[in-house]
Design a protein around this motif. Sequence first.
Motif, PDB file in Angstrom:
ATOM      1  N   ARG A 146       0.863  -1.180   0.000  1.00 15.90           N
ATOM      2  CA  ARG A 146       0.000   0.000   0.000  1.00 15.90           C
ATOM      3  C   ARG A 146       0.900   1.230   0.000  1.00 15.90           C
ATOM      4  N   PHE A 147       0.567   2.209  -0.851  1.00 20.08           N
ATOM      5  CA  PHE A 147       1.493   3.306  -1.074  1.00 20.08           C
ATOM      6  C   PHE A 147       0.787   4.662  -1.049  1.00 20.08           C
ATOM      7  N   GLY A 148       1.539   5.673  -0.634  1.00 15.80           N
ATOM      8  CA  GLY A 148       1.052   7.043  -0.639  1.00 15.80           C
ATOM      9  C   GLY A 148       2.202   7.990  -0.935  1.00 15.80           C
ATOM     10  N   PHE A 149       1.884   9.257  -1.177  1.00 19.00           N
ATOM     11  CA  PHE A 149       2.938  10.214  -1.519  1.00 19.00           C
ATOM     12  C   PHE A 149       2.500  11.632  -1.177  1.00 19.00           C
ATOM     13  N   GLN A 150       3.467  12.543  -1.254  1.00 17.82           N
ATOM     14  CA  GLN A 150       3.194  13.973  -1.207  1.00 17.82           C
ATOM     15  C   GLN A 150       4.309  14.690  -1.956  1.00 17.82           C
ATOM     16  N   THR A 151       3.969  15.777  -2.644  1.00 11.58           N
ATOM     17  CA  THR A 151       4.979  16.521  -3.396  1.00 11.58           C
ATOM     18  C   THR A 151       4.735  18.016  -3.289  1.00 11.58           C
ATOM     19  N   THR A 161      -4.724  18.916   3.175  1.00 18.30           N
ATOM     20  CA  THR A 161      -5.765  19.680   3.861  1.00 18.30           C
ATOM     21  C   THR A 161      -5.308  21.099   4.176  1.00 18.30           C
ATOM     22  N   GLY A 162      -6.032  22.065   3.625  1.00 15.85           N
ATOM     23  CA  GLY A 162      -5.772  23.462   3.930  1.00 15.85           C
ATOM     24  C   GLY A 162      -4.544  24.053   3.280  1.00 15.85           C
ATOM     25  N   ASN A 163      -3.905  23.332   2.344  1.00 13.53           N
ATOM     26  CA  ASN A 163      -2.676  23.852   1.751  1.00 13.53           C
ATOM     27  C   ASN A 163      -2.517  23.329   0.327  1.00 13.53           C
ATOM     28  N   SER A 164      -2.847  24.155  -0.656  1.00 13.67           N
ATOM     29  CA  SER A 164      -2.790  23.736  -2.053  1.00 13.67           C
ATOM     30  C   SER A 164      -1.376  23.772  -2.627  1.00 13.67           C
ATOM     31  N   ASN A 165      -0.376  24.093  -1.791  1.00 13.91           N
ATOM     32  CA  ASN A 165       1.019  24.020  -2.230  1.00 13.91           C
ATOM     33  C   ASN A 165       1.554  22.594  -2.168  1.00 13.91           C
ATOM     34  N   TYR A 166       0.747  21.678  -1.648  1.00 17.23           N
ATOM     35  CA  TYR A 166       1.154  20.285  -1.508  1.00 17.23           C
ATOM     36  C   TYR A 166       0.082  19.381  -2.111  1.00 17.23           C
ATOM     37  N   VAL A 167       0.516  18.423  -2.929  1.00 14.52           N
ATOM     38  CA  VAL A 167      -0.393  17.452  -3.534  1.00 14.52           C
ATOM     39  C   VAL A 167      -0.095  16.088  -2.937  1.00 14.52           C
ATOM     40  N   THR A 168      -1.142  15.348  -2.591  1.00 18.17           N
ATOM     41  CA  THR A 168      -0.986  14.041  -1.968  1.00 18.17           C
ATOM     42  C   THR A 168      -1.979  13.062  -2.579  1.00 18.17           C
ATOM     43  N   HIS A 169      -1.949  11.804  -2.118  1.00 12.41           N
ATOM     44  CA  HIS A 169      -2.846  10.774  -2.642  1.00 12.41           C
ATOM     45  C   HIS A 169      -4.245  10.926  -2.050  1.00 12.41           C
ATOM     46  N   THR A 170      -5.233  10.421  -2.765  1.00  8.82           N
ATOM     47  CA  THR A 170      -6.598  10.449  -2.245  1.00  8.82           C
ATOM     48  C   THR A 170      -6.893   9.226  -1.393  1.00  8.82           C
ATOM     49  N   LEU A 171      -6.263   8.094  -1.719  1.00  8.89           N
ATOM     50  CA  LEU A 171      -6.478   6.870  -0.954  1.00  8.89           C
ATOM     51  C   LEU A 171      -5.257   5.981  -1.096  1.00  8.89           C
TER      52      LEU A 171
END
Length: 290
Positions: free
Chosen positions: A103-108, A132-142
């Motif tokens: 199972r994997f996740g990320f943030q950039t 959450t609350g910060n559009s400067n960071y993109v992460t996984h939805t699930l």
Amino acid sequence: MFFAAIQHSIKKALPGLLAIGCLIVFPASLLMNQAGAPAMRTGAPGDGDGTPGNSGSCADAGCHNTYPVNSGIGSVTIDAPAEFLAGVPLEFMVSVEDTSRFRFGFQTTIKTAAAENVGTFELIDSNTRFATGNSNYVTHTLANSNAQWTVRWTPPAELTEDVTIYAGGNAADGRFTPASDYTYETEVLLQFAQPSGIDDQDDPASSPRLEAFPNPASSIVSLVFESGQENDARLQVFDLLGKIVYEAPSGPIASGQTIDVNVTNFPAGVYIGKLIVGTRSISTTFSVVK
């Protein structure tokens, strides 16, 4: 200890619960960051102050901190173009690989040399969301078996410096606890590309130019080279991932010469035309619509 006790209790009770058809519901706190990591977890400068619980990493205290960052057998990678043009969107891919986890996740995020967030992210599919609350960071939805995410970023039109893409990844064993999860971090330099590749000391009136029309195009786009003389040049067209989707044979190109590119089979989107003249390059952008 808390998570271990809960797991032990669940394992002991599981046969009986299944026998009577009970539905087991795990509290949201046990699922941790199934729906994306909180902001500032990429390991980038400025994402934390180094104190416990605020290191700016997925391996933070109280999170996936069983093992040090990048200590597993896997990795997180960034597949991105080497350069960007100010004001022109580009796409890059973040991938997490670890054969011991499933199972994997990320943030950039993207930052300048001064550790300042820069540019605008755009969500292009349902696999990503803003932290959450910060559009400067993109992460996984699930967090799931999907281990690749595509991100679109648009630099400011006035940006004239190199930037860095930072990414943090998490590889989990699916036991509904952060224990035994591995975290990874990486970064890639994204270099600023001069729109024309012409030295600032050149006379703008005599500098070579490359223009595209019609723009947007749906079938044929004409790239016109304007210069005071004939030049040996090579024309290439790139998509936003930096992949060459068209390349014309090298050879002499006269001023005013038009090169027609068939874009009928190009997916809709933004493309970059680049004419390489000696050690310099001249760029223009155009859109393909369907």
